[in-house]
Design a protein around this motif. Structure first.
Motif, PDB file in Angstrom:
ATOM      1  N   PRO A 257       0.817  -1.217   0.000  1.00 38.04           N
ATOM      2  CA  PRO A 257       0.000   0.000   0.000  1.00 38.04           C
ATOM      3  C   PRO A 257       0.856   1.275   0.000  1.00 38.04           C
ATOM      4  N   VAL A 258       0.588   2.145  -0.965  1.00 40.40           N
ATOM      5  CA  VAL A 258       1.274   3.434  -1.050  1.00 40.40           C
ATOM      6  C   VAL A 258       0.249   4.500  -1.430  1.00 40.40           C
ATOM      7  N   GLY A 259       0.671   5.757  -1.373  1.00 36.86           N
ATOM      8  CA  GLY A 259      -0.158   6.854  -1.853  1.00 36.86           C
ATOM      9  C   GLY A 259      -1.373   7.126  -0.991  1.00 36.86           C
ATOM     10  N   GLU A 260      -2.334   7.799  -1.596  1.00 34.59           N
ATOM     11  CA  GLU A 260      -3.550   8.135  -0.872  1.00 34.59           C
ATOM     12  C   GLU A 260      -4.303   6.867  -0.471  1.00 34.59           C
ATOM     13  N   ALA A 261      -4.978   6.950   0.665  1.00 27.91           N
ATOM     14  CA  ALA A 261      -5.769   5.813   1.122  1.00 27.91           C
ATOM     15  C   ALA A 261      -6.925   5.560   0.163  1.00 27.91           C
ATOM     16  N   GLU A 262      -7.198   4.280  -0.108  1.00 25.85           N
ATOM     17  CA  GLU A 262      -8.328   3.906  -0.950  1.00 25.85           C
ATOM     18  C   GLU A 262      -9.586   3.734  -0.101  1.00 25.85           C
ATOM     19  N   PRO A 263     -10.772   3.783  -0.708  1.00 26.63           N
ATOM     20  CA  PRO A 263     -11.986   3.490   0.063  1.00 26.63           C
ATOM     21  C   PRO A 263     -11.874   2.115   0.701  1.00 26.63           C
ATOM     22  N   PRO A 264     -12.151   1.991   1.996  1.00 26.95           N
ATOM     23  CA  PRO A 264     -11.894   0.718   2.680  1.00 26.95           C
ATOM     24  C   PRO A 264     -12.865  -0.381   2.314  1.00 26.95           C
ATOM     25  N   GLY A 265     -14.104  -0.027   1.941  1.00 27.62           N
ATOM     26  CA  GLY A 265     -15.082  -1.062   1.667  1.00 27.62           C
ATOM     27  C   GLY A 265     -15.270  -1.973   2.873  1.00 27.62           C
ATOM     28  N   ARG A 266     -15.328  -3.276   2.616  1.00 29.22           N
ATOM     29  CA  ARG A 266     -15.541  -4.226   3.704  1.00 29.22           C
ATOM     30  C   ARG A 266     -14.382  -4.216   4.704  1.00 29.22           C
ATOM     31  N   ARG A 267     -13.193  -3.796   4.251  1.00 27.40           N
ATOM     32  CA  ARG A 267     -12.041  -3.762   5.162  1.00 27.40           C
ATOM     33  C   ARG A 267     -12.254  -2.773   6.308  1.00 27.40           C
ATOM     34  N   GLY A 268     -13.215  -1.883   6.163  1.00 26.08           N
ATOM     35  CA  GLY A 268     -13.524  -0.933   7.217  1.00 26.08           C
ATOM     36  C   GLY A 268     -14.507  -1.453   8.248  1.00 26.08           C
ATOM     37  N   ASP A 269     -14.995  -2.684   8.069  1.00 27.51           N
ATOM     38  CA  ASP A 269     -15.929  -3.277   9.031  1.00 27.51           C
ATOM     39  C   ASP A 269     -15.289  -3.298  10.420  1.00 27.51           C
ATOM     40  N   PRO A 270     -15.990  -2.825  11.452  1.00 29.98           N
ATOM     41  CA  PRO A 270     -15.399  -2.759  12.804  1.00 29.98           C
ATOM     42  C   PRO A 270     -14.882  -4.090  13.311  1.00 29.98           C
ATOM     43  N   GLU A 271     -15.536  -5.198  12.954  1.00 28.56           N
ATOM     44  CA  GLU A 271     -15.084  -6.505  13.428  1.00 28.56           C
ATOM     45  C   GLU A 271     -13.740  -6.880  12.806  1.00 28.56           C
ATOM     46  N   ILE A 272     -13.538  -6.466  11.563  1.00 27.19           N
ATOM     47  CA  ILE A 272     -12.262  -6.747  10.904  1.00 27.19           C
ATOM     48  C   ILE A 272     -11.179  -5.833  11.449  1.00 27.19           C
ATOM     49  N   VAL A 273     -11.512  -4.548  11.614  1.00 25.54           N
ATOM     50  CA  VAL A 273     -10.546  -3.587  12.137  1.00 25.54           C
ATOM     51  C   VAL A 273     -10.111  -3.964  13.544  1.00 25.54           C
ATOM     52  N   LYS A 274     -11.039  -4.479  14.348  1.00 20.93           N
ATOM     53  CA  LYS A 274     -10.768  -4.806  15.737  1.00 20.93           C
ATOM     54  C   LYS A 274      -9.630  -5.815  15.872  1.00 20.93           C
ATOM     55  N   GLU A 275      -9.549  -6.753  14.922  1.00 22.00           N
ATOM     56  CA  GLU A 275      -8.550  -7.799  15.018  1.00 22.00           C
ATOM     57  C   GLU A 275      -7.316  -7.506  14.178  1.00 22.00           C
ATOM     58  N   HIS A 276      -7.245  -6.347  13.576  1.00 20.97           N
ATOM     59  CA  HIS A 276      -6.097  -6.043  12.729  1.00 20.97           C
ATOM     60  C   HIS A 276      -4.850  -5.837  13.590  1.00 20.97           C
ATOM     61  N   CYS A 277      -3.733  -6.369  13.123  1.00 19.46           N
ATOM     62  CA  CYS A 277      -2.469  -6.161  13.828  1.00 19.46           C
ATOM     63  C   CYS A 277      -1.323  -6.153  12.833  1.00 19.46           C
ATOM     64  N   PHE A 278      -0.365  -5.294  13.091  1.00 21.10           N
ATOM     65  CA  PHE A 278       0.901  -5.313  12.371  1.00 21.10           C
ATOM     66  C   PHE A 278       1.994  -5.453  13.412  1.00 21.10           C
ATOM     67  N   PHE A 279       2.402  -6.691  13.653  1.00 23.57           N
ATOM     68  CA  PHE A 279       3.537  -6.964  14.530  1.00 23.57           C
ATOM     69  C   PHE A 279       4.735  -7.211  13.647  1.00 23.57           C
ATOM     70  N   TRP A 280       5.815  -6.443  13.871  1.00 28.16           N
ATOM     71  CA  TRP A 280       6.912  -6.429  12.903  1.00 28.16           C
ATOM     72  C   TRP A 280       8.261  -6.293  13.606  1.00 28.16           C
ATOM     73  N   ILE A 281       9.180  -7.169  13.245  1.00 28.09           N
ATOM     74  CA  ILE A 281      10.582  -7.060  13.632  1.00 28.09           C
ATOM     75  C   ILE A 281      11.418  -7.191  12.365  1.00 28.09           C
ATOM     76  N   TYR A 282      12.312  -6.236  12.180  1.00 27.46           N
ATOM     77  CA  TYR A 282      13.277  -6.327  11.081  1.00 27.46           C
ATOM     78  C   TYR A 282      14.623  -5.895  11.653  1.00 27.46           C
ATOM     79  N   ALA A 283      15.534  -6.850  11.797  1.00 30.83           N
ATOM     80  CA  ALA A 283      16.815  -6.572  12.443  1.00 30.83           C
ATOM     81  C   ALA A 283      17.955  -6.934  11.508  1.00 30.83           C
ATOM     82  N   VAL A 284      18.939  -6.015  11.436  1.00 27.53           N
ATOM     83  CA  VAL A 284      20.164  -6.259  10.676  1.00 27.53           C
ATOM     84  C   VAL A 284      21.313  -6.034  11.659  1.00 27.53           C
ATOM     85  N   MET A 285      21.937  -7.134  12.108  1.00 26.48           N
ATOM     86  CA  MET A 285      22.884  -7.101  13.222  1.00 26.48           C
ATOM     87  C   MET A 285      24.302  -7.362  12.703  1.00 26.48           C
TER      88      MET A 285
END
Length: 382
Positions: free
Chosen positions: A183-211
């Motif tokens: 995803p880049v640029g302006e936000a698109e219309p969310p459609g069904r992705r904007g449903d509160p039940e879907i949003v409630k469980e959304h998560c972005f857990f992220w680790i990126y390590a360069v050691m």
């Protein structure tokens, strides 16, 4: 580039294989003094991207130094020449492919506070990472490829007229190249992705390590859903000895300690597990991570926090802006929804030895993630 036999589809190089608006092609760099020098910690991050189906190219540099968060960003029309990697005062030059690159930010009336002329020299071979692929309600939202490389820097950085010398002996960092759909640029219309039940469980857990260690570099990626389901994982040791092949370390696991009142990592342990010959898993390596300087890469640079400046967003034929604020005044909500690129110290205790390294620990946990007590999008560590 069309004069070289490198085409992948029956189109000129400037046209990509998909019409997806979210196709991108990017450079990322970070640059910092080695922790062992004992000097003032700072971290400079640079990015430049092209968005062929949006007709835009943009770039940024963000410097964290003390309480200073200093951003220079630029954007222009892409045009037909994909080899033109200049965006206003910022440019990337490939001196020797996969080995030496030069990154320049020229001072101008639009960015009087920050300039630099830096050359990156690779210390290990470029390493291809696991492909990043995701579907969201059947639509492909991520389909990207990336390679990563650690190395050293030389040149200079100038801040408010003060010139900082950068030498390969005392400065290090990593860089990557990534391309594909995300995803880049302006936000698109969310459609069904904007449903509160879907949003409630959304998560972005992220680790990126360069050691970076003396004998090798470890690259680790972990992305998980709210319930811990893995979206992508990678753990590779790249040896500095060119005669040694990269080593897969197995499944990476994490144990994070958070700063109270937010979601930033105060410390982390990464443990790597490889399959046993007789079945099951065994611990092959454990790395202790201590973040020393956070750089809020999402603030002002286009990663989505500000509505008026996002990667690939049309700003005009050529626009250059400088933004500056104390880190202590960055809004709490931005820190909550911002991946953090931490300059970090790493330790491995193994076979009676302690190995000390340094580099990038990029971390984010955005949304619900019950394992660490984040049961709603606004929960913070106690």
């Amino acid at each position: 580039m069309d004069d070289y036999p490198v085409h992948q589809i029956a189109e000129p190089i400037r046209h990509v294989a998909t019409s997806d608006r979210n196709f991108y092609d990017r450079y990322y760099f970070n640059c910092h003094p080695r922790l062992a020098t004992g000097g003032e910690p700072l971290m400079l991050i640079i990015g430049l991207g092209q968005y062929p189906n949006l007709g835009v190219t943009d770039a940024f540099a963000v410097l964290r130094r003390g309480d200073d968060h200093l951003v220079v960003r630029s954007s222009r029309a892409l045009g037909a020449d994909r080899s033109n990697t200049c965006v206003g005062p910022l440019r990337v030059e490939v001196i020797e492919g996969l080995k030496i690159l030069r990154v320049v930010l020229e001072a101008s009336p639009d960015n009087p506070a920050l300039s630099f002329d830096l050359t990156f020299t690779a210390g290990v071979p470029a390493t291809l990472e696991t492909r990043h692929f995701m579907r969201d309600l059947e639509r492909v939202t991520f389909n990207t490829q990336r390679f990563v490389q650690a190395g050293t820097w030389n040149g200079s950085i100038t801040v408010d007229g003060e010139r900082i010398e950068v030498t390969d002996r005392d400065w290090a960092g990593n860089r990557d190249r990534s391309w594909g759909v995300r995803p880049v640029g302006e936000a698109e219309p969310p459609g069904r992705r904007g449903d509160p039940e879907i949003v409630k469980e959304h998560c972005f857990f992220w680790i990126y390590a360069v050691m970076q260690f003396d004998e090798f570099v470890i690259v680790t990626i972990v992305q998980e859903d709210h319930d811990g389901t893995r979206v992508i994982e990678d753990a590779t040791r790249v040896w500095r000895d060119p005669d040694r092949a990269p080593e897969r370390l197995g499944r990476p696991e994490h144990d994070i300690v958070f700063h109270p009142g937010g979601r930033e990592a105060a410390a982390a342990v990464l443990t790597f597990h490889a399959p046993k010959k007789g079945g099951g898993m065994e611990e092959t390596l454990r790395v202790h991570c201590t973040p020393t300087l956070p750089n809020y890469i999402g603030v002002g640079t286009g990663y989505g926090l500000e509505e008026d400046w996002r990667h690939g967003m049309w700003q005009g034929h050529e626009v250059v802006q400088q933004q500056r604020q104390p880190v202590s005044e960055i809004e709490d909500w931005k820190k909550l929804f911002c991946p953090v690129d931490n300059l970090s110290r790493f330790e491995i205790h193994q076979d009676g030895r302690t190995l000390v390294g340094e580099g990038l620990f990029e971390f984010a946990v955005i949304g619900t993630y019950p394992r660490y007590g984040f049961h709603s999008i606004g929960d913070v560590a106690p």
